[in-house]
Motif scaffolding. Structure first.
Motif, PDB file in Angstrom:
ATOM      1  N   ASP A 182       0.832  -1.197   0.000  1.00 56.71           N
ATOM      2  CA  ASP A 182       0.000   0.000   0.000  1.00 56.71           C
ATOM      3  C   ASP A 182       0.872   1.254   0.000  1.00 56.71           C
ATOM      4  O   ASP A 182       0.604   2.212  -0.735  1.00 56.71           O
ATOM      5  N   LEU A 183       1.927   1.261   0.807  1.00 50.98           N
ATOM      6  CA  LEU A 183       2.834   2.408   0.832  1.00 50.98           C
ATOM      7  C   LEU A 183       3.546   2.586  -0.506  1.00 50.98           C
ATOM      8  O   LEU A 183       3.739   3.712  -0.972  1.00 50.98           O
ATOM      9  N   LYS A 184       3.923   1.484  -1.127  1.00 50.23           N
ATOM     10  CA  LYS A 184       4.614   1.555  -2.420  1.00 50.23           C
ATOM     11  C   LYS A 184       3.729   2.161  -3.497  1.00 50.23           C
ATOM     12  O   LYS A 184       4.230   2.742  -4.456  1.00 50.23           O
ATOM     13  N   SER A 185       2.424   2.034  -3.350  1.00 46.08           N
ATOM     14  CA  SER A 185       1.516   2.593  -4.351  1.00 46.08           C
ATOM     15  C   SER A 185       1.589   4.116  -4.375  1.00 46.08           C
ATOM     16  O   SER A 185       1.187   4.743  -5.343  1.00 46.08           O
ATOM     17  N   TYR A 186       2.107   4.737  -3.318  1.00 43.29           N
ATOM     18  CA  TYR A 186       2.241   6.184  -3.261  1.00 43.29           C
ATOM     19  C   TYR A 186       3.549   6.689  -3.864  1.00 43.29           C
ATOM     20  O   TYR A 186       3.759   7.888  -3.973  1.00 43.29           O
ATOM     21  N   LYS A 187       4.446   5.769  -4.257  1.00 44.14           N
ATOM     22  CA  LYS A 187       5.749   6.163  -4.791  1.00 44.14           C
ATOM     23  C   LYS A 187       5.557   7.076  -5.996  1.00 44.14           C
ATOM     24  O   LYS A 187       4.876   6.731  -6.953  1.00 44.14           O
ATOM     25  N   LEU A 247       7.700  16.186  -2.587  1.00 42.64           N
ATOM     26  CA  LEU A 247       7.924  16.725  -1.260  1.00 42.64           C
ATOM     27  C   LEU A 247       8.877  17.916  -1.250  1.00 42.64           C
ATOM     28  O   LEU A 247       8.819  18.742  -0.353  1.00 42.64           O
ATOM     29  N   ASP A 248       9.767  18.028  -2.225  1.00 43.05           N
ATOM     30  CA  ASP A 248      10.719  19.127  -2.309  1.00 43.05           C
ATOM     31  C   ASP A 248      11.322  19.442  -0.939  1.00 43.05           C
ATOM     32  O   ASP A 248      11.175  20.537  -0.397  1.00 43.05           O
TER      33      ASP A 248
END
Length: 68
Positions: free
Chosen positions: A43-48, A53-54
Motif C-alpha cells: 500500500d505504501l509503495k503505491s504512493y511512490k 515533497l521538495d
C-alpha cells in the motif's frame, strides 16, 4: 480468540519447518503478521512518486549548507 480451522497438514508442517516455529498457533500468527506487513508495504509503495515533497535535508536538520 479461539477458532477452529481446517488447514492442510502439509502446509502447516512446511511453514513450521521453514520458520523453525514449534507450534501451529505461533506459525499461523506469524503468517498473519507477515501477510499484514506485506500488504501495508504494498500500500505504501503505491504512493511512490505520487507526492513531490521538495525537501531540503539541511533545512530539516536546521543546518546551513556550506560549500566553501
Amino acid at each position: 480468540m479461539k477458532t477452529s480451522l481446517d488447514l492442510p497438514d502439509e502446509l502447516i508442517k512446511e511453514a513450521m519447518q521453514l520458520t523453525d516455529v514449534k507450534t501451529k498457533t505461533k506459525v499461523i500468527v506469524l503468517a498473519l503478521q507477515e501477510l499484514i506487513k506485506k500488504n501495508k508495504v504494498a500500500d505504501l509503495k503505491s504512493y511512490k512518486g505520487a507526492f513531490d515533497l521538495d525537501i531540503d535535508i539541511n533545512t530539516l536538520r536546521n543546518r546551513n549548507a556550506r560549500f566553501d
